[in-house]
Design an enzyme around this catalytic site. Sequence first.
Site: not given
Length: 869
Positions: A154, A286-287
Site C-alpha cells: 500500500c 488518491d495515490n
Amino acid sequence: MTTVAQIQTETLVSQIYPLKGSHIEVEEVSSPDLSQIPLPPPSKNPSEILGVDQGTPDNHVPRDPRLIRLTGVHPFNVEAPLTALYNEGTRKGFLTSPELFYVRNHGPVPQVHDADIPNWEISIEGLVEKPIVLNFRQILQQYDQITAPITLVCAGNRRKEQNTVRKSKGFSWGPAGLSTALFTGPMMADILRSAKPLRRAKFLCMEGADKLPNGYYGTSIKLNWAMDPNRGIMLAHKMNGESLRPDHGRPLRAVVPGQIGGRSVKWLKRLIVTDTPSDNWYHIYDNRVLPTTVTPDMASKEPHWWRDERYAIYDLNTNSAAAYPQHNEELDLASTGLTYTAKGYAYAGGGKRVTRVEISLDKGKSWRLADIEYAEDKYRDFEGDLFGGKVDMYWRENCFCWCFWSLNIPTSDLENSDALLVRAMDESLMVQPRDMYWSVLGMMNNPWFRVTITKENGILKFEHPTDPAKAGGWMERVKKAGGDLLNGNWGERNQGEEPTEPKPVQEINMKKEGLNREVNLQEFKSHTSKGEPWFIVNREVYDGKGFLEGHPGGAQSIISSAGLDVSEEFLAIHSETAKAMMPEYHIGTMDKASLEALKNDVGETSDEPRPEFLQSRAWTKATLTARKDVSWDTRIFTFQLEHETQKLGLPIGQHLMIKVADPSTKEAIIRSYTPMSDTKLEGTMELLIKVYFDTPTIPGGKMTMALEKLPLGSVIDCKGPTGRFEYLGNGRVSISGKERHVRSFKMICGGTGITPVFQVLRAIMEVPEDPTPCVVLDGNRQEEDILARSELDAFEALDSQKCKVIHTLSKASDSWTGRRGRISEGLLKEYAPADAESMVLVCGPEAMEKSARKILLEQGWAESNLHFF
C-alpha cells in the site's frame, strides 16, 4: 454444504488445471521438484463472520481476527501484526497466507456468489479496434496462465509516522501494509491484444465493481507498461493456489508488480484504453505525493494540485523496516548471549533489486552491511507448472518481491547505542533518506527506520516509531515531550541546545477587552434565580439574554444553560464565528473557589423514575442495543432509555444533543440529532445516521465515525431538547417561543436531513384532523440514497392531497423514471411558489441549504417564513 454452483465452478477450474486434494497442492503433469521453491504457509480459510462485521455491508465476508483494523469497523482496512507477518514469511518461505494479507478497501466488498463466477464479465473498450467482453470462463480457457510471486504494498505503508508528525489526510498504516503471494492468471498484454489497441492509445484505465460515494473505484497505468512482459502485469484469479477471497478481489483482479497497491484494481470489471490518464475520482484524488509545502487546507481548496500528473505515484520507492527487535521487546543483558540477530524486510519499486541493507548504531556515522535473502530468486530456476499456471521467470531480471535482511550484532554494541537505524538501497543507488518528506496524503513514507534503545537495570527496551494497533512508539513519546520530529535529530536536542518553544495555538478571544470584573457564586446564583440566563465557559461568565431570540439552537438552549458551567458542550458544538461573538455577552470571571463550589453543587436528586428521558440541564445515559444498515454508509442506531415506559420527551421538530468519546483521543464529541423514531415511543429511540468516512482529501466525520465504532452495549450521553422550531399541531408552530399559524409546509431535504422534516410530516399525517398540506422535495445522489422512502410513499398513498413527495437524483441511473438533477430554481418555482401564509422547512447538506435560501429569497419568500433546522 456444497452448492450446485460451487460444484460447477470447481468443475470448470479443474477442467483447465486439475488440482489434487487441498487447494495448496499442485498439478503433477511434469512432477516438478517443489523442494526448490518456497511454498505458501499453512492456510485456513476463515468461515466465521466476525461479530464486528455482522452489522456492516461486509456481513458476508469471513475474516481473521488477528488483523489490525485501521479505520474502525468499516470499511475494512487492515494490516497483520508485523511480527506475525514476518514470521509467516520466513518460516515457510516468504509468502503470506490470504488471511494475513493486508487489505485496502475503500467501501463495501462486492458480494459475488459462486454461481456468478463462471459468467463474471470484464469489458475491453475505448481506443481499440475490436471492443470485446470476456467472461471468467473464457479468461481461464482461452489464455495462457502464469504463476508468479509478487509483493503488493500500500502506498500508505508506514503512514502513521507521518500522521504523528502532522495529521495527513490518510489513515494510519504501520509498517505491515504489504504482503506477498503467488498470483495465478493470464498476462494483461494477452487480454489487451485480443481487442487490438489503436496506435494513438497511451493509457490503460481499470475499473472495479466496488461502488463508492464517488463512483466505482478506478485508476490507470501507461498502456506500454501493460504490454511489456518485463513488467509482469497480469489478471489474477488465484492467490497461493486458491481462488481469490472476497477482500482480495474475488473473482478477478489486476496485479501490477512493482507499483503501489492502488494500481492493482480488485473486482475488475472494465479495461478502458484511452489517450489520457483516467478521470476516475479515485485516480485523481488518491495515490499522490503533493509537494510538502501544500497544506491539507490548500489541497482542499485548490483542486489543481490533484490534477497535476507529476504528483501521481506509480512505482514504489525503496523502503525497509525492522521486525526484530520487536516493538516493546526487552532484552535481559544478564541472560542473553553475546550477539543479537536483528532482522527485517526491504523492498524496492519498478522491478528494481534491493542491493544492500545497512544498519547503524551511531546515528548514521557508520554503517554495517546486513545479509540479504532473495527468496524470489528460487523461482527463476524452477521449471514446471504451479497452481495451474506456468512459472516462467528464468529470463526475467526484474524483482517484484520483498527480501529479508539479518545482521548479528554484539550485545555490547546494542548496550552502548541509543537507536538502531535501518536503510536500504536499490540497484539504481536509490537509498532511503534520513529525513521524512511529509505530504498531505502521507504516502510513500520511507525515511530510515529507527528503533530506539533505552537501558534500565540491565534491561534493554526497544521501541519502534509507532504502534499501528494503539497509541505508543518513540515518535509519540518525543512529540509529547515537546520535541520537533523534523529537526534532523528525531526530535532530540543536541547537547547545549535550548528546547524549542512550541508555537501557541491561536485561540479565539471570547473575553471583553479590558474587563477585569470578578463574579462570585452568590452573584451568579442571584441573577440566574431571577431568570437571567447567565452561564460559564472556561471560568468566564456570560449573559445569554441578548441572544435568546437569534440563537440557532433556540431560546431553550440558552435557558437550559442558565446557572451551569457548559464549557465542554459549548466548545464542542460552536463555530469560530460564534466564539468571536462572545465578548459582547461577557460579564466577568468567576473566582476559582466559587467555580469549585458550583461543580460540587449537584442540587436535589430523586430516586423516582422520570417519565421523560431528556433533561435540559443534565446529561442522561442511553444504551446502544441494535444497529441496522440502511445502506453501505447509513445506519439506524437503536438506544434503550432508562426504563421501558419512559418517553423521550422531545417536542416535534426539535433536536437532542448526544455526547460520545472520540475513540482515538477520548475527547468528548457533541452533536445535535433528530431521532427517526416516533417521539411517543416508550423505552427506546432510533437515530438515522449517515457515516462520513475518510476520503483521500477529506477526513471523516468525527461523530459519525465514533458512532460507527461503538460496540453494542455502549453508553452515550444525551441532553435536550434544543431548537427554535416546534410543531404544535393543526398548522400551529412556535419559533423562538412565538406562536403563529401556517397554511401549508414546503419541506426541502437531502440525505439524513430528512429526519426533522420527517418528524413534522409524520405528526401531521398521523392526525387525520390536521388539515395542513405538505410538499416534500427530497434531493439525493442515487436511488439507494433515498432514506425512509417506503414511509414517505405510504404517507402520499394515504392522502395524496395532503402529502406530495418529489424525489430528484443528481446521479440517477438509466432506469430512474423520476426527476433528475439537484433541487433547483425550476423545481422550487414549480412546487414551492412564494406564499406569505406558508412556511418552508429546510434540512440537508450545507451547499443545498445555501442554494435553497438564495433561490427562495429571490423568488419572493420572506426570511421569516424560512426555517433551517
